[in-house]
Design a protein around this motif. Structure first.
Motif, PDB file in Angstrom:
ATOM      1  N   ALA A  19      46.511  36.348  75.631  1.00  0.00           N
ATOM      2  CA  ALA A  19      45.988  36.821  76.578  1.00  0.00           C
ATOM      3  C   ALA A  19      46.693  36.474  77.973  1.00  0.00           C
ATOM      4  CB  ALA A  19      44.641  37.097  76.331  1.00  0.00           C
ATOM      5  N   ILE A  20      46.275  35.070  78.192  1.00  0.00           N
ATOM      6  CA  ILE A  20      46.919  33.837  79.116  1.00  0.00           C
ATOM      7  C   ILE A  20      48.173  34.394  79.129  1.00  0.00           C
ATOM      8  CG2 ILE A  20      46.802  31.834  80.001  1.00  0.00           C
ATOM      9  CD1 ILE A  20      43.749  30.990  78.465  1.00  0.00           C
ATOM     10  N   ILE A  21      48.738  34.740  78.017  1.00  0.00           N
ATOM     11  CA  ILE A  21      50.340  34.591  78.179  1.00  0.00           C
ATOM     12  C   ILE A  21      51.041  36.084  78.705  1.00  0.00           C
ATOM     13  CG2 ILE A  21      52.404  34.666  76.517  1.00  0.00           C
ATOM     14  CD1 ILE A  21      51.433  32.147  74.940  1.00  0.00           C
ATOM     15  N   LYS A  22      49.526  36.627  78.173  1.00  0.00           N
ATOM     16  CA  LYS A  22      50.578  38.351  78.663  1.00  0.00           C
ATOM     17  C   LYS A  22      49.997  38.443  80.394  1.00  0.00           C
ATOM     18  CE  LYS A  22      46.813  40.879  78.504  1.00  0.00           C
ATOM     19  NZ  LYS A  22      45.696  41.750  78.001  1.00  0.00           N
ATOM     20  N   ASN A  23      48.638  37.600  81.025  1.00  0.00           N
ATOM     21  CA  ASN A  23      48.437  38.223  81.999  1.00  0.00           C
ATOM     22  C   ASN A  23      49.876  36.802  82.865  1.00  0.00           C
ATOM     23  OD1 ASN A  23      46.774  39.671  81.332  1.00  0.00           O
ATOM     24  ND2 ASN A  23      44.908  37.622  82.397  1.00  0.00           N
ATOM     25  N   LEU A  24      50.155  35.434  82.446  1.00  0.00           N
ATOM     26  CA  LEU A  24      50.841  35.518  83.092  1.00  0.00           C
ATOM     27  C   LEU A  24      52.600  36.070  83.144  1.00  0.00           C
ATOM     28  CD1 LEU A  24      50.278  31.338  81.899  1.00  0.00           C
ATOM     29  CD2 LEU A  24      50.017  32.626  84.241  1.00  0.00           C
ATOM     30  N   LEU A  25      53.278  36.945  81.938  1.00  0.00           N
ATOM     31  CA  LEU A  25      54.079  37.159  82.071  1.00  0.00           C
ATOM     32  C   LEU A  25      54.452  38.568  83.220  1.00  0.00           C
ATOM     33  CD1 LEU A  25      54.785  37.076  78.636  1.00  0.00           C
ATOM     34  CD2 LEU A  25      56.232  36.085  79.861  1.00  0.00           C
ATOM     35  N   ARG A  26      53.165  39.145  82.839  1.00  0.00           N
ATOM     36  CA  ARG A  26      52.554  40.821  83.842  1.00  0.00           C
ATOM     37  C   ARG A  26      52.798  39.894  85.152  1.00  0.00           C
ATOM     38  NH1 ARG A  26      48.055  44.327  80.943  1.00  0.00           N
ATOM     39  NH2 ARG A  26      49.415  45.136  79.073  1.00  0.00           N
ATOM     40  N   ALA A  27      51.947  38.789  85.604  1.00  0.00           N
ATOM     41  CA  ALA A  27      51.669  38.085  86.763  1.00  0.00           C
ATOM     42  C   ALA A  27      53.197  38.443  87.722  1.00  0.00           C
ATOM     43  CB  ALA A  27      50.700  36.921  86.964  1.00  0.00           C
ATOM     44  N   ALA A  28      54.483  37.504  86.068  1.00  0.00           N
ATOM     45  CA  ALA A  28      56.071  37.405  86.956  1.00  0.00           C
ATOM     46  C   ALA A  28      56.406  39.124  87.124  1.00  0.00           C
ATOM     47  CB  ALA A  28      56.229  37.303  86.520  1.00  0.00           C
ATOM     48  N   SER A  29      55.570  40.388  86.984  1.00  0.00           N
ATOM     49  CA  SER A  29      56.126  41.579  87.519  1.00  0.00           C
ATOM     50  C   SER A  29      56.921  42.327  85.983  1.00  0.00           C
ATOM     51  CB  SER A  29      56.563  41.774  88.669  1.00  0.00           C
ATOM     52  OG  SER A  29      54.992  41.486  89.753  1.00  0.00           O
ATOM     53  N   LEU A  30      56.743  41.379  84.745  1.00  0.00           N
ATOM     54  CA  LEU A  30      57.801  42.192  84.040  1.00  0.00           C
ATOM     55  C   LEU A  30      57.164  42.921  83.020  1.00  0.00           C
ATOM     56  CD1 LEU A  30      58.726  38.396  82.869  1.00  0.00           C
ATOM     57  CD2 LEU A  30      59.846  39.872  83.949  1.00  0.00           C
ATOM     58  N   SER A  31      58.435  43.671  82.758  1.00  0.00           N
ATOM     59  CA  SER A  31      57.677  44.943  82.063  1.00  0.00           C
ATOM     60  C   SER A  31      57.239  44.873  80.886  1.00  0.00           C
ATOM     61  CB  SER A  31      58.562  46.043  81.948  1.00  0.00           C
ATOM     62  OG  SER A  31      59.843  45.826  81.362  1.00  0.00           O
ATOM     63  N   GLU A  32      56.655  44.928  79.407  1.00  0.00           N
ATOM     64  CA  GLU A  32      57.232  44.610  78.191  1.00  0.00           C
ATOM     65  C   GLU A  32      58.571  43.875  77.298  1.00  0.00           C
ATOM     66  OE1 GLU A  32      55.831  49.177  77.749  1.00  0.00           O
ATOM     67  OE2 GLU A  32      55.895  48.061  79.098  1.00  0.00           O
TER      68      GLU A  32
END
Length: 513
Positions: free
Chosen positions: A362-375
Motif C-alpha cells: 500500500a505504501i508503494i501504491k501511495n508513492l506511485l500515486r503521489a507521482a501522479s501516475l495512472s495504473e
C-alpha cells in the motif's frame, strides 16, 4: 441487576486522598440506586469539581444501564482546573480501569519564541508546567499512565515524577531513547489495580532512536464481567507504551511501519515464549500519524480498535478522520495522532506477516500515486525496458530503490523476498498486469478491515458453543482535553503541551475465542 458498590474520594492538588463527609464506606449506596442529582449536591457543598464527577457517573451509568443518551449528557467535556482545587472521583469496583496517554513535550523541544529559545533553559517555566501536568494526572487517577517525551536527561524532573507518582502508589518504569536523545518514555501502573508480572524494553535501533515499553500485568482486584461477583478472575493484560518517528516526508512511512511491526512481532514472541493464554493488549502512545496513514490501517487489519473512535462511534471513513485532533506540530498543523489501541483475544484477523506485506504494498501504491501516475503508467515504470509484458524481480527491486524504500532503515533483503512472494500470486516468478492491479494498485485496507470485523461477528454467533470463554475489555468512555480538540479545534490558550491527553475507561467483558 446486582448492585455495584462505589466510593467517593476527594483528591487534593498534591494527590492526597480524603473522605467526603456524608459518604462513608459503610454507607456506600448501590450503583443501581445512585443518581447524579444525589451525588452532585454533595460535591458542590464540599467545593469538589463538578464536571469530573459527572464524567465518572456517566461512565458508571452507561456501564450498568447501557443508556447512550445519559453518557452524552453527563460526559465530561468542559475545562478542568488544576490549580489546587479538589477533584472528585467516583471509583467503581469490579474491574473498571482507565488508561491515560500523554506526550508532555520535553522542555528541550519546547520553543519559547521564534529565536529557538527552549524551555529547558528556564527552570521556573518547565518546573511549573510539569507540576501542572502532574496535578492533572493525579486528579484523573488513571490505572495506567503512559507518558512520552519525558525529559529523562534532567535528574530534577525525573525525581519530581518519581516522587509524586510514587507517593500516589504507582509503580514507575522509565526508558530513555537511544543515543542520549535526552527524552524518553515513562509508564506508571497503579499498585492498587495491578501487579506487574514482567517488564520488557524494546529498542528499535533506527535513525529515529525510538523505543517501546512492554508491561505484563495482572489485576489485583478480581474482575467480574457480569458484575454480580459470580465470576471473579485475575485478568492479565499486555500494555505497550511507545512514541513513533515523525513522518518528515513520505519515505519515513516505511520506518514508522517497521517500528509497529517490530512491536507486534515482539508481542507475539513474548506470548509464545511465556506460553500465555488469550489476553487483551493495550497499545498506548504518540503514533505521529493520523487515521489516514498506513500505521492506523495496519493496526486495524490486526484487529486493534481505536478506543476513542469506538467510544464516540466514529468509523474508518474519511468523513470521520478529522472529527478530533490531539496535536499541533512544529509546522502548525493540527491532527489526531495520540491513540490507545485495544486488541481483545477474539479479534486478531490475519497472520501478522500478511498484514505487513499488504501495508508495504500500500505504501508503494501511495508513492506511485503521489507521482501522479495512472495504473498503466505505474505498471510501465515498474516494468521499465522489459520487452515482455511483465515485471521481473530485479526491476521490482530497482523500483523499490527509486521509491527510496531501500535505505539503511528501510526494507531488508528477506522482507523484499517475502513481499515479492506475496505479490506473485501464480508463483511464476514475474508479475503481470493483473497481479500488479490485484496485489498493489487495488489494495483496499478499509474494506478488508470491515469485512474482517463482520466475519468475526458471524463466527461468534454461529460457533458460540464451540468457542472458548475468555475475558477482554469493552470501551466505556474516552475523553480528550482540552474539550475543543474533541471538535477538531486547537485552542490558542492551551499551553500544557503540544499534545492533548487522552483518557480511556475500560470495563471487563466475557467474550469468546
Amino acid at each position: 441487576m446486582s448492585s455495584v458498590p462505589i466510593r467517593l474520594i476527594a483528591h487534593s492538588h498534591n494527590g492526597q486522598e480524603s473522605p467526603i463527609p456524608g459518604w462513608h464506606h459503610a454507607a456506600q449506596p448501590a450503583i443501581s440506586e445512585l443518581r447524579p442529582t444525589q451525588v452532585l449536591p454533595q460535591m458542590r457543598k464540599h467545593k469538589l469539581h463538578k464536571i469530573t464527577g459527572e464524567r465518572y457517573i456517566a461512565s458508571i451509568s452507561t456501564m450498568i444501564n447501557g443508556r447512550e443518551e445519559d453518557a452524552k449528557f453527563y460526559r465530561r467535556k468542559r475545562k478542568r482546573s488544576w490549580r489546587g482545587r479538589r477533584v472528585c472521583c467516583v471509583v467503581p469496583e469490579h474491574g473498571v480501569i482507565s488508561c491515560t496517554t500523554f506526550n508532555i513535550l520535553a522542555p528541550i523541544y519546547k520553543r519559547l519564541d521564534h529565536e529557538n529559545t527552549r524551555e529547558s533553559d528556564y527552570r521556573a517555566y518547565w518546573l511549573s508546567r510539569n507540576q501542572r501536568i502532574l496535578d492533572q494526572l493525579l486528579a484523573d487517577c488513571s490505572s495506567i499512565i503512559c507518558l512520552q517525551e519525558v525529559w529523562l536527561g534532567n535528574e530534577e524532573l525525573v525525581n519530581l515524577y518519581e516522587k509524586r507518582l510514587g507517593d500516589a502508589n504507582y509503580d514507575i518504569f522509565k526508558l530513555a531513547r537511544t543515543n542520549n536523545r535526552g527524552d524518553g518514555l515513562l509508564t506508571a501502573v497503579s499498585k492498587g489495580n495491578f501487579k506487574v508480572i514482567n517488564y520488557k524494553e524494546l529498542l528499535f535501533n533506527d535513525f529515529g532512536d525510538r523505543v517501546a515499553q512492554l508491561l505484563h500485568v495482572e489485576s489485583i482486584i478480581p474482575f467480574s464481567p457480569t458484575g454480580n461477583g459470580d465470576e471473579n478472575i485475575q485478568q492479565e493484560i499486555l500494555i505497550v507504551n511507545t512514541h513513533l518517528l515523525f513522518p518528515h516526508d513520505r519515505t519515513f512511512c516505511i520506518v514508522r511501519l517497521k517500528q509497529v511491526y517490530k512491536i507486534l512481532q515482539y508481542i507475539e514472541a513474548y506470548q509464545k515464549e511465556n506460553k500465555l493464554g488469550p489476553m487483551p493488549v493495550i497499545l498506548s502512545g504518540d503514533w505521529n500519524g493520523s487515521k489516514r496513514g498506513q500505521v492506523y490501517k495496519f493496526l486495524r487489519s490486526q484487529g486493534f480498535v481505536s478506543s476513542y473512535d469506538q467510544a464516540h462511534h466514529y468509523t474508518d471513513n474519511d468523513a470521520d478522520c478529522h472529527k478530533w485532533v490531539s496535536h499541533r506540530n512544529h509546522r502548525g498543523n493540527i491532527c489526531g495522532v495520540d491513540f490507545i489501541w485495544l486488541l481483545n483475544p477474539n479479534m486478531q484477523k490475519k497472520p501478522l506477516k500478511t498484514s505487513w506485506n499488504q501495508a508495504v504494498l500500500a505504501i508503494i501504491k501511495n508513492l506511485l500515486r503521489a507521482a501522479s501516475l495512472s495504473e498503466y503508467n505505474a505498471y510501465e515504470l515498474l516494468k521499465a525496458d522489459n520487452s515482455c509484458d511483465y515485471i521481473t524481480y530485479s526491476r521490482f527491486c530497482q523500483a523499490l530503490y527509486q521509491l527510496n524504500l531501500l535505505h539503511p532503515n528501510g526494507l531488508e533483503s528477506e522482507e523484499i523476498d517475502e513481499l515479492w512472494a506475496h505479490a506473485d500470486l501464480d508463483r511464476n516468478g514475474v508479475l503481470d498486469f493483473q497481479e500488479f492491479m490485484t496485489s498493489i494498485w487495488n489494495t483496499e485496507w478499509r474494506n478488508q478491515c470491515e469485512k474482517a470485523c463482520e466475519t468475526e461477528i458471524i463466527l461468534d454467533q454461529d460457533l458460540l458453543s464451540n468457542k472458548e470463554v475468555v475475558y477482554g475489555f469493552t470501551v466505556k468512555d474516552a475523553v480528550l482535553f482540552p474539550p475543543e480538540v474533541e471538535t477538531g479545534i486547537w485552542p490558542d490558550d492551551y499551553n500544557l503541551s503540544d499534545h492533548a491527553p487522552l483518557t480511556v475507561t475500560f470495563s471487563p467483558v466475557k467474550i469468546f475465542s
